[in-house]
Design an enzyme around this catalytic site. Structure first.
Site, PDB file in Angstrom:
ATOM      1  CE  LYS A 223      -3.785  -2.551   1.972  1.00 25.84           C
ATOM      2  NZ  LYS A 223      -4.499  -3.049   3.147  1.00 25.84           N
TER       3      LYS A 223
ATOM      4  CD  GLN B 195      -3.409  -4.670   6.254  1.00 21.21           C
ATOM      5  OE1 GLN B 195      -3.296  -3.713   5.495  1.00 21.21           O
ATOM      6  NE2 GLN B 195      -4.021  -5.778   5.891  1.00 21.21           N
TER       7      GLN B 195
ATOM      8  CG  ASP C  79      -9.726  -0.600   4.083  1.00 20.97           C
ATOM      9  OD1 ASP C  79      -9.370  -0.907   2.930  1.00 20.97           O
ATOM     10  OD2 ASP C  79      -9.106  -0.937   5.108  1.00 20.97           O
TER      11      ASP C  79
END
Ligand code: NAP
Length: 280
Positions: free
Chosen positions: A52, A96, A119
């Site tokens: 990422k 995460q 997200d």
């Protein structure tokens, strides 16, 4: 012989488009950073986090890394999220997953400002997607829609069977296919006659989380097959939920693992970050 849907190539096209867009936003004085939080040192999570950060660097977005020890308390993590919510320059916050067992994931997801929820996991983002309002889309399902569209697969009016009903893949996937005017069936572990049902699908999206579960007996001649699964086999090689070599001769198009859905998830995360910077 099926057409191989090349997620690596399509994700690269998307990242190149985003790079251009980020540069033009920067020229208008619109910049911002993605904050990436990792708690603990799970090796798979470390790889995802590194990918990422690399994607941000490629596109020209700043990334801020917060690598917290395994013993971080829920309260400490929530405090960091609250600080990042307030930081003007931070346009996206990514925690995460999975988090260590002593931290409630839902609580942390809900603490992220929906304006920075790149997200797309916050209940407000999920609700907006459900009723067709603007908001961040869950990255893996949004990536699959892009894979289909950019491979000229017609979705409207097609029967799509999604195997899996998780909050991060199956459910949002079904909703996005519905939004594209597919007729959608969701299958799960209690579904009866799974093979028979799957054989009716024009588009079969497999997010079952079981290595090489789906073989030729589940697939209609000419169907499009999207394999979301990612696993490592006994030889440490990547494989999906689908027995590729069995299904490929029957399907009209299919995603490989690796190089199918996987690269699209990060591309769509970057798309959400650029959207957030644009919206200021
Ligand atoms: P998950 O939370 O484990 O969900 C699996 C789903 O499959 C559940 O809804 C489950 O049904 C259903 N299922 C399990 N066994 C079944 C069976 N025998 N018959 C029918 N349905 C069955 O997994 P997930 O998070 O959605 O992820 C799915 C896969 O995608 C995993 O391999 C994961 O690693 C991969 N993934 C890939 C990406 C990517 O970027 N490529 C991103 C996310 C996930 P119940 O609800 O009834 O238990």
């Amino acid at each position: 012989m099926a057409k191989i849907i090349d997620g690596k190539k399509i994700s690269q096209e998307i990242k190149d488009e985003l790079k251009e867009k980020a540069a033009s936003l920067q020229a208008q004085g619109k910049t911002g950073a993605l904050a990436v939080i990792q708690v603990g040192e799970d090796p798979a999570s470390s790889v995802y986090v590194r990918n990422k950060k690399n994607a941000c660097a490629y596109i020209g977005i700043d990334s801020l890394a917060y690598e917290l020890p395994e013993e971080t308390t829920e309260e400490e993590l929530l405090r960091l999220v609250a600080e990042l919510n307030e930081k003007e320059q931070v346009k996206g916050i990514l925690v995460q997953l999975p988090l260590p067992a002593h931290i409630c994931e839902d609580k942390v997801i809900q603490a992220i400002s929906p304006k920075k929820d790149v997200d797309g996991f916050h209940p407000q983002s999920v609700g907006a997607m459900t009723i067709g309002e603007p908001g961040f889309l869950s990255c893996t399902p949004a990536g699959i829609i892009q894979l289909l569209k950019r491979s000229q697969v017609e979705i409207e009016g097609k029967h799509c069977v999604v195997i899996g009903r998780s909050n991060i893949v199956g459910k949002p996937m079904a909703l996005l296919m519905l939004r594209e005017n597919a007729t959608v069936t969701i299958a799960h572990s209690r579904t009866r006659n799974l093979a028979e049902l799957c054989k009716q699908a024009d588009i079969l999206i497999v997010a079952i989380g079981k290595p090489r579960f789906i073989g030729a007996e589940y697939v209609k001649e000419g169907a499009v097959v999207i394999d979301v699964g990612i696993h490592r086999n006994e030889n440490n090689k990547l494989c999906g939920d689908v027995r590729f070599e069995e299904v490929e001769p029957i399907a009209s198009a299919i995603t490989p693992v690796p190089g199918g859905v996987g690269p699209m998830t990060i591309a769509m995360l970057m798309s959400n970050c650029v959207q957030s910077i644009e919206e200021g």
